[in-house]
Enzyme design. Structure first.
Site, PDB file in Angstrom:
ATOM      1  N   GLY A 695       0.823  -1.211   0.000  1.00  8.41           N
ATOM      2  CA  GLY A 695       0.000   0.000   0.000  1.00  8.41           C
ATOM      3  C   GLY A 695       0.847   1.246   0.000  1.00  8.41           C
ATOM      4  O   GLY A 695       2.025   1.228   0.373  1.00  8.41           O
ATOM      5  N   SER A 696       0.231   2.338  -0.439  1.00 13.32           N
ATOM      6  CA  SER A 696       0.926   3.626  -0.477  1.00 13.32           C
ATOM      7  C   SER A 696      -0.088   4.722  -0.236  1.00 13.32           C
ATOM      8  O   SER A 696      -1.216   4.661  -0.742  1.00 13.32           O
ATOM      9  CB  SER A 696       1.600   3.820  -1.839  1.00 13.32           C
ATOM     10  N   GLY A 697       0.287   5.701   0.572  1.00 10.14           N
ATOM     11  CA  GLY A 697      -0.633   6.780   0.896  1.00 10.14           C
ATOM     12  C   GLY A 697       0.079   8.107   1.003  1.00 10.14           C
ATOM     13  O   GLY A 697       1.239   8.253   0.593  1.00 10.14           O
ATOM     14  N   GLY A 700       3.247   7.718   3.427  1.00  6.99           N
ATOM     15  CA  GLY A 700       4.327   6.784   3.188  1.00  6.99           C
ATOM     16  C   GLY A 700       3.865   5.512   2.513  1.00  6.99           C
ATOM     17  O   GLY A 700       2.718   5.384   2.105  1.00  6.99           O
ATOM     18  N   VAL A 702       3.680   1.157   2.648  1.00  7.42           N
ATOM     19  CA  VAL A 702       3.528   0.088   3.626  1.00  7.42           C
ATOM     20  C   VAL A 702       3.960  -1.231   2.989  1.00  7.42           C
ATOM     21  O   VAL A 702       3.556  -1.546   1.852  1.00  7.42           O
ATOM     22  CB  VAL A 702       2.079  -0.010   4.127  1.00  7.42           C
ATOM     23  N   LYS A 716       5.801   0.544   7.808  1.00  8.56           N
ATOM     24  CA  LYS A 716       5.464   1.750   7.056  1.00  8.56           C
ATOM     25  C   LYS A 716       6.680   2.670   7.021  1.00  8.56           C
ATOM     26  O   LYS A 716       7.132   3.153   8.063  1.00  8.56           O
ATOM     27  CB  LYS A 716       4.282   2.465   7.702  1.00  8.56           C
ATOM     28  N   ASP A 815      -8.329  11.920   9.383  1.00  6.09           N
ATOM     29  CA  ASP A 815      -8.350  11.253   8.076  1.00  6.09           C
ATOM     30  C   ASP A 815      -9.094   9.923   8.179  1.00  6.09           C
ATOM     31  O   ASP A 815      -8.611   8.886   7.739  1.00  6.09           O
ATOM     32  CB  ASP A 815      -6.928  11.034   7.559  1.00  6.09           C
TER      33      ASP A 815
END
Length: 987
Positions: A695-697, A700, A702, A716, A815
């Protein structure tokens, strides 16, 4: 004589002894009662009541919270334990003190039900306040008369059921507050029999649809009637006019309908009338002339028609809110003569004519919003003559002519929206640069000239929206001085020249739209400071040179449009790192091979108009030509060079590994462990590679890491800081927040690794990923049956309630969304990703938490957030409400099926309001099964659906997503509403 005198002295001494003995006995008895209640019925963690000791001097009159009669220091008359953080069941034992008159245990943690037997002990009280606790069950019956009771406050608890008819056994009751509970009976007619009432507060309850009592006019002493959010239906009774003492009438946010009665003009002492958010229709009565005390009138958000009555406009009101109706005609000129008017809201009507010429001359006008009407003509010259005007909102009309020069001296302005009119000419120079300005929108007019360099003084400006005009010249470098800027939209104008190089130093910029101008030069390359940029549109200009590869390093960029320019060179492969919803580089002079990731049919139209682009797989782009054969000598030379390069690279890697992971470097790592677990930081850091990416947000990437001991964790790695303070703040926020949290529904932080180059957080790995992954995956509907969805809703609510109410100081997540709710192997939810979390310091008022940016994700952000930049726990509540709607519908917050300019909240609300069981339309009332079926995720197994729970979750979701923050429940209340079974209706 002496004998008589002696006997008299003996008599006096005897009487004194008897009285003293009785008083002493009374004092001892009261002290004993207090100590017994403290020891058997109270929990006192802060030890506030440690001075309740029988041997103390002046016992019990000197004890904390205990007051005695000023004439008789031994008689306890009041106990006030408000806000001392004690708990327990209702301490009825206090009422065994016969002299007690006032008992206040408000703002504590008392709970449980209150029986009729226990409350009966308190029948001699004059005042009983148990508000803001956790009491549950039905309101207690008053089985004996409460003849002395004048004040009864049961507000802000969890009482349910009906209001007992036995309350009429308090004939002298003056103050009755039952607000903010879970009462779900009807509003009874017998309340009109409590004729001594001066205060009646019923607001924020789940009453069945009920009218106001027909004989409400009997309460002639009533000064305050508050019944907002109580599911009122029907019309306001004519008897309302008999409330001659009434000062505040608030029946807003209900389903009241019909015409506002003429008798409202008889409320001679009224100061405030709140009728907004109902279904009133017809014309406003022209009967207000005698309401000379009226200061505030709000009938907005109804279905009112006709003109604004002269009798209303002629009053000395401080605020007049008639927005969101169907009013027409002109604004009465007499309104401009009002010496007290500070707020005027008439937006979203059909009002025509001009703004009164003298508006603003005679009062300290602070806010005027007449947007979306049919107003025309010039703007009044003296609208800001008192230099108090803060909000000027006139968009969506037909105002014409120039903006008056006098507006250039309106130094009080903070919010200016004049878009979608026919204004022309040059904007007064001063209007660009007031220090308090936060928002400017001039879009879609005929304004011309350039942006004044004085804009550098607008240090607090967050949004500059001037698209669709005739502005020209260059963007002044002074724009770079506005460090708070978050959005610039100067599109569709005639700006020219190069972008000022300093524009990339606007570190808070989130959107930059300058398409449709005549800008030239190259696109800035030093964009590293644009860490918050999400949208960049430079299309339809004359930019040349190459596309900066540095754009690919922007962590949250999702929209990139560079089409219709003169750009050359290749498309940088670095752009494929971006998670783009919109990508367009069409109609330029680009050449070379299309990078992997963009060579799909999805992006074909975004690549068109670049004859030099090629792709081996993407038709109709031409295939890329093979390289020409090279000479043997050149091959040998290149081979030698390659060998040297490989050897050098290996040496560097070995050295780098020693520096990063060697024994000497271990000291440079800062390891913080928060759980008793075995870990190997070197193994974790070595696993931070693409094949392990899950994952990416915004904060950062993960990675999934399998440890040597068989444990799987999620690591992360935060985006590289590049010297930005925001990075350090984000990392510190997450570590500070998660490191001290222990809750079953909050993701568990195991440890953190910190060095100059890396910052890594390691958590328990969640087998099922995020709620967003599962809900919108191919098997989301099948995997998530209704019981799982309800369990996720409950668990996530409990996690957020812990952050808001049990952490000291409170924590706002900022968030909340499906992707930040993780699911373990049994689909139990864990709230995660605290990179944006904000700790609310207790020494700062709630309204003062101003954020440095619009934190959060599109579709989840509360409506007030983008404009005020103020965050409270209610911002999280709104976002959580959106998550609940996603769980019900299986649709994303901005699903295209909703239609243009419509999100999930509006879509669901419209369906809920159209339900036949809604009557006149309350989105938090009952809803029929057909309407629920229309909302439910069609992929869900129907046999698992419990309609009573769906209806409950829907009602909670609609309450959470209320437009006004004050109307939303707290997360603690959300948990109680989801748990509560008394609100469940049989299907």
């Amino acid at each position: 004589m002496n004998c008589h005198k002696h006997h008299l002295q003996l008599l006096i001494k005897s009487l004194f002894f008897i009285v003293f003995t009785r008083l002493t006995n009374s004092s001892n008895r009261d002290a004993a009662i207090l100590i017994r209640v403290k020891n058997t019925q109270l929990q006192d963690p802060p030890r506030i009541l440690d001075d309740w000791v029988g041997s103390s001097p002046n016992a019990p009159c000197g004890w904390t919270g205990v007051s005695c009669d000023s004439q008789n220091q031994n008689a306890v008359v009041a106990i006030n334990l408000s806000g001392v953080n004690v708990s327990g069941d209702f301490p009825a034992g206090f009422c065994r003190i016969s002299s007690l008159r006032n008992l206040d245990i408000s703002v504590n943690n008392f709970g449980g039900a209150i029986t009729s037997e226990s409350i009966s002990l308190c029948s001699h009280l004059a005042s009983l306040n148990i508000s803001t606790n956790n009491f549950v069950g039905a309101l207690p019956e008053f089985t004996v008369p409460f003849l002395n009771l004048t004040t009864l406050d049961f507000s802000f608890n969890n009482f349910s059921g009906e209001i007992p008819a036995s309350f009429v056994n308090s004939p002298n009751l003056q103050f009755l507050s039952l607000g903010s509970n879970l009462l779900n009976g009807s509003i009874p007619e017998f309340l009109s029999n409590l004729t001594e009432l001066t205060q009646l507060i019923l607001s924020v309850n789940l009453f069945r649809p009920s009218p106001l009592p027909t004989n409400i006019g009997r309460l002639t002493k009533l000064e305050n009637l508050m019944s907002t959010y109580t599911n009122l239906i029907g019309e306001i009774p004519e008897s309302i006019g008999d409330l001659v003492s009434l000062k505040n009438l608030d029946v807003s946010q209900n389903n009241l309908a019909g015409k506002i009665p003429d008798t409202i003009g008889k409320l001679k002492n009224i100061e405030q009338i709140e009728l907004f958010a109902n279904q009133f229709s017809g014309e406003l009565p022209d009967t207000f002339s005698n309401l000379t005390s009226l200061l505030r009138f709000d009938a907005s958000e109804n279905n009112l028609t006709g003109k604004i009555p002269e009798s209303l406009a002629g009053l000395s009101l401080e605020s007049l809110h008639l927005n969101d109706n169907f009013l027409e005609g002109e604004i009465p000129e007499v309104l401009a003569l009002n010496p007290n008017l500070t707020e005027l809201r008439l937006f979203n009507n059909k009002i025509s004519g001009v703004l009164p010429e003298f508006l603003g001359m005679n009062s300290d006008l602070e806010e005027i919003d007449v947007s979306n009407n049919n107003l025309e003509g010039p703007l009044p010259q003296n609208l800001c003559s008192r230099k108090k005007l803060q909000y000027l909102v006139i968009f969506g009309n037909r105002f014409s002519g120039k903006i008056p020069e006098s507006y250039g001296d309106c130094i009080s302005l903070t919010y200016l929206r004049v878009q979608e009119n026919e204004l022309s000419g040059i904007v007064p120079d001063g209007l660009w640069g007031f220090s308090g300005l936060e928002y400017i929108e001039f879009a879609d007019n005929k304004l011309e000239g350039s942006i004044s360099p004085s804009i550098s003084s607008a240090k607090n400006l967050e949004q500059l929206l001037i698209s669709g005009n005739r502005f020209s010249g260059e963007l002044p470098e002074e724009i770079c001085d506005i460090t708070e800027l978050r959005k610039i939209d100067s599109s569709l104008n005639q700006f020219s020249g190069e972008l000022p190089f300093c524009i990339t130093k606007l570190t808070k910029l989130q959107e930059l739209h300058i398409q449709g101008n005549k800008f030239t030069g190259e696109i800035p390359k030093n964009v590293a400071d644009w860490r918050e940029l999400t949208q960049l549109d430079l299309s339809e200009n004359r930019f040349s040179g190459e596309i900066p590869a540095e754009l690919g390093d922007l962590p949250v960029l999702t929209f990139l449009n560079l089409s219709n320019n003169l750009l050359s060179g290749e498309i940088p492969g670095e752009l494929t790192k971006l998670k783009l919803n919109e990508f367009n580089v069409s109609n330029n002079r680009l050449r070379g091979k299309v990078p992997l990731g963009f060579d799909t049919e999805f992006f074909l139209s975004s690549l068109a108009g670049n004859p030099g682009l090629c792709s081996p797989d993407l038709n109709p782009l031409p295939p890329c030509s093979r390289a020409k054969p090279v000479s043997l000598v050149l091959v040998l030379v290149l081979s030698v060079l390659a060998f040297i390069l490989v050897v050098s690279l290996v040496w560097l890697l070995i050295k780098a590994k020693f520096v990063i992971f060697g024994r000497k470097s271990r000291k440079s790592w800062k390891i913080m462990a928060f759980q008793k677990v075995w870990f190997d930081e070197e193994q974790i850091l070595a696993s931070l590679k693409d094949e392990n990416l899950i994952g990416s947000g915004g904060s950062g990437r993960v990675y999934r890491v399998e440890m040597r001991n068989g444990q799987t964790v999620a690591a992360k790695r935060l985006w590289e800081p590049k010297g930005l303070a925001e990075f350090e703040a984000g990392f510190s926020s997450e570590v500070e927040t998660l490191g001290r949290i222990r809750h079953a529904n909050i993701v568990r932080l195991l440890f953190s690794c910190t060095s100059e180059r890396f910052k890594v957080l390691v958590y328990n790995y969640m087998e099922n990923g995020s709620l967003g992954d599962v809900l919108y995956g191919d098997k989301g509907g099948f995997l998530l049956d209704w019981p799982k969805r309800f369990g996720i809703a409950m668990g996530a609510a409990q996690g957020l309630a812990y952050l808001h109410h049990d952490c000291v100081p409170a924590i706002v997540h900022r968030d909340v969304k499906c992707n930040n709710i993780l699911l373990d192997e049994e689909f139990r939810p864990k709230v995660a990703d605290f990179g944006l979390a904000k700790i609310l310091k207790q020494d700062v008022k709630e309204g003062d938490h101003v954020m440095s940016r619009v934190a959060g994700s599109y579709g989840y952000i509360a409506p007030e957030y983008a404009y005020t930049m103020k965050v409270t726990e209610k911002s999280d509540v709104y976002s959580f409400g959106v998550v609940l709607l996603e769980l019900i519908t299986g649709k994303r917050p901005n699903d295209s099926s909703f239609g243009e300019n419509k999100n999930i909240v509006k879509w669901v609300t419209e369906i809920a309001l159209s339900s036949p069981e809604q009557g006149s339309g309350n989105a938090t009332g009952s809803i029929d099964i057909d309407s629920l079926d229309q909302l439910l995720d069609p992929r869900m197994n129907k046999s698992t659906i419990r309609y009573h729970e769906v209806e409950k979750v829907l009602n909670v979701a609609l309450s959470c997503t209320a437009e006004l923050p004050v109307s939303r429940p707290s997360m603690r209340r959300v948990v109680e509403l989801l748990k509560d079974h008394s609100t469940i209706r049989s299907k």
